[in-house]
Design a protein around this motif. Structure first.
Motif, mmCIF file in Angstrom:
data_model
loop_
_atom_site.group_PDB
_atom_site.id
_atom_site.type_symbol
_atom_site.label_atom_id
_atom_site.label_comp_id
_atom_site.label_asym_id
_atom_site.label_seq_id
_atom_site.Cartn_x
_atom_site.Cartn_y
_atom_site.Cartn_z
ATOM 1 N N ARG A 17 2.842 -6.101 16.349
ATOM 2 C CA ARG A 17 1.558 -5.827 15.710
ATOM 3 C C ARG A 17 1.578 -6.445 14.319
ATOM 4 O O ARG A 17 2.470 -6.191 13.527
ATOM 5 C CB ARG A 17 1.320 -4.321 15.621
ATOM 6 N N TRP A 18 0.581 -7.254 14.028
ATOM 7 C CA TRP A 18 0.531 -7.962 12.764
ATOM 8 C C TRP A 18 -0.782 -7.674 12.055
ATOM 9 O O TRP A 18 -1.826 -7.602 12.679
ATOM 10 C CB TRP A 18 0.639 -9.471 12.991
ATOM 11 N N ALA A 19 -0.702 -7.535 10.754
ATOM 12 C CA ALA A 19 -1.907 -7.387 9.946
ATOM 13 C C ALA A 19 -2.381 -8.779 9.563
ATOM 14 O O ALA A 19 -1.585 -9.622 9.170
ATOM 15 C CB ALA A 19 -1.596 -6.580 8.695
ATOM 16 N N ALA A 20 -3.667 -9.026 9.700
ATOM 17 C CA ALA A 20 -4.201 -10.346 9.372
ATOM 18 C C ALA A 20 -5.472 -10.182 8.553
ATOM 19 O O ALA A 20 -6.262 -9.284 8.794
ATOM 20 C CB ALA A 20 -4.491 -11.135 10.644
ATOM 21 N N GLY A 21 -5.648 -11.025 7.574
ATOM 22 C CA GLY A 21 -6.846 -10.983 6.753
ATOM 23 C C GLY A 21 -6.683 -10.057 5.566
ATOM 24 O O GLY A 21 -5.844 -9.170 5.546
ATOM 25 N N ALA A 22 -7.514 -10.272 4.563
ATOM 26 C CA ALA A 22 -7.430 -9.502 3.321
ATOM 27 C C ALA A 22 -7.684 -8.019 3.546
ATOM 28 O O ALA A 22 -7.014 -7.173 2.957
ATOM 29 C CB ALA A 22 -8.420 -10.061 2.307
ATOM 30 N N ASP A 23 -8.640 -7.680 4.406
ATOM 31 C CA ASP A 23 -8.927 -6.274 4.672
ATOM 32 C C ASP A 23 -7.742 -5.579 5.324
ATOM 33 O O ASP A 23 -7.403 -4.450 4.978
ATOM 34 C CB ASP A 23 -10.158 -6.128 5.571
ATOM 35 N N ALA A 24 -7.111 -6.266 6.270
ATOM 36 C CA ALA A 24 -5.962 -5.678 6.956
ATOM 37 C C ALA A 24 -4.795 -5.495 5.992
ATOM 38 O O ALA A 24 -4.112 -4.475 6.022
ATOM 39 C CB ALA A 24 -5.555 -6.543 8.142
ATOM 40 N N VAL A 25 -4.572 -6.470 5.142
ATOM 41 C CA VAL A 25 -3.483 -6.370 4.168
ATOM 42 C C VAL A 25 -3.743 -5.203 3.225
ATOM 43 O O VAL A 25 -2.842 -4.420 2.913
ATOM 44 C CB VAL A 25 -3.296 -7.689 3.394
ATOM 45 N N GLU A 26 -4.966 -5.037 2.781
ATOM 46 C CA GLU A 26 -5.307 -3.907 1.906
ATOM 47 C C GLU A 26 -5.058 -2.585 2.625
ATOM 48 O O GLU A 26 -4.536 -1.638 2.033
ATOM 49 C CB GLU A 26 -6.757 -3.995 1.440
ATOM 50 N N ALA A 27 -5.392 -2.513 3.886
ATOM 51 C CA ALA A 27 -5.167 -1.283 4.660
ATOM 52 C C ALA A 27 -3.674 -0.985 4.770
ATOM 53 O O ALA A 27 -3.252 0.169 4.630
ATOM 54 C CB ALA A 27 -5.797 -1.404 6.045
ATOM 55 N N VAL A 28 -2.879 -2.005 5.002
ATOM 56 C CA VAL A 28 -1.429 -1.821 5.104
ATOM 57 C C VAL A 28 -0.867 -1.391 3.752
ATOM 58 O O VAL A 28 -0.024 -0.495 3.679
ATOM 59 C CB VAL A 28 -0.755 -3.115 5.610
ATOM 60 N N GLU A 29 -1.330 -2.004 2.683
ATOM 61 C CA GLU A 29 -0.863 -1.621 1.343
ATOM 62 C C GLU A 29 -1.253 -0.185 1.016
ATOM 63 O O GLU A 29 -0.466 0.561 0.424
ATOM 64 C CB GLU A 29 -1.410 -2.578 0.296
ATOM 65 N N GLN A 30 -2.462 0.216 1.405
ATOM 66 C CA GLN A 30 -2.897 1.597 1.162
ATOM 67 C C GLN A 30 -2.034 2.568 1.956
ATOM 68 O O GLN A 30 -1.638 3.610 1.446
ATOM 69 C CB GLN A 30 -4.375 1.781 1.535
ATOM 70 N N LYS A 31 -1.713 2.230 3.192
ATOM 71 C CA LYS A 31 -0.845 3.073 4.011
ATOM 72 C C LYS A 31 0.522 3.204 3.359
ATOM 73 O O LYS A 31 1.097 4.291 3.314
ATOM 74 C CB LYS A 31 -0.724 2.487 5.425
ATOM 75 N N ALA A 32 1.036 2.101 2.824
ATOM 76 C CA ALA A 32 2.332 2.128 2.145
ATOM 77 C C ALA A 32 2.280 3.038 0.919
ATOM 78 O O ALA A 32 3.193 3.838 0.690
ATOM 79 C CB ALA A 32 2.756 0.723 1.749
ATOM 80 N N ARG A 33 1.202 2.944 0.146
ATOM 81 C CA ARG A 33 1.055 3.816 -1.027
ATOM 82 C C ARG A 33 0.992 5.278 -0.609
ATOM 83 O O ARG A 33 1.592 6.151 -1.249
ATOM 84 C CB ARG A 33 -0.188 3.434 -1.833
ATOM 85 N N THR A 34 0.282 5.556 0.475
ATOM 86 C CA THR A 34 0.172 6.927 0.971
ATOM 87 C C THR A 34 1.531 7.462 1.399
ATOM 88 O O THR A 34 1.911 8.586 1.051
ATOM 89 C CB THR A 34 -0.820 6.999 2.158
ATOM 90 N N LEU A 35 2.271 6.655 2.146
ATOM 91 C CA LEU A 35 3.595 7.086 2.597
ATOM 92 C C LEU A 35 4.545 7.301 1.426
ATOM 93 O O LEU A 35 5.321 8.265 1.409
ATOM 94 C CB LEU A 35 4.174 6.064 3.581
ATOM 95 N N LEU A 36 4.493 6.429 0.423
ATOM 96 C CA LEU A 36 5.334 6.603 -0.758
ATOM 97 C C LEU A 36 4.961 7.877 -1.521
ATOM 98 O O LEU A 36 5.832 8.606 -1.994
ATOM 99 C CB LEU A 36 5.229 5.387 -1.667
ATOM 100 N N ALA A 37 3.677 8.167 -1.621
ATOM 101 C CA ALA A 37 3.229 9.386 -2.300
ATOM 102 C C ALA A 37 3.696 10.618 -1.535
ATOM 103 O O ALA A 37 4.121 11.614 -2.135
ATOM 104 C CB ALA A 37 1.710 9.388 -2.441
ATOM 105 N N GLN A 38 3.627 10.569 -0.210
ATOM 106 C CA GLN A 38 4.096 11.700 0.603
ATOM 107 C C GLN A 38 5.601 11.903 0.439
ATOM 108 O O GLN A 38 6.069 13.031 0.324
ATOM 109 C CB GLN A 38 3.745 11.488 2.071
#
Length: 55
Positions: A17-38
């Protein structure tokens, strides 16, 4: 939390599964921030439960 809920919550990402495009990258980065906060919140709660005087 029951066993099945834990299984689904911690299910690893599927290969291929690969993230593609600016929107997808932003979603992946947001998920990473959420996981780090948790993880940080869990660390704070865990360390706040530590106590030296058990008496």
């Amino acid at each position: 939390m029951d066993r099945q809920a834990v299984h689904h919550e911690y299910e690893p990402a599927r290969a291929g599964r690969w993230a593609a495009g600016a929107d997808a990258v932003e979603a992946v980065e947001q998920k990473a921030r959420t996981l780090l906060a948790q993880a940080d919140a869990h660390r704070r709660v865990s360390s706040s439960l530590d106590h030296d005087d058990a008496g």
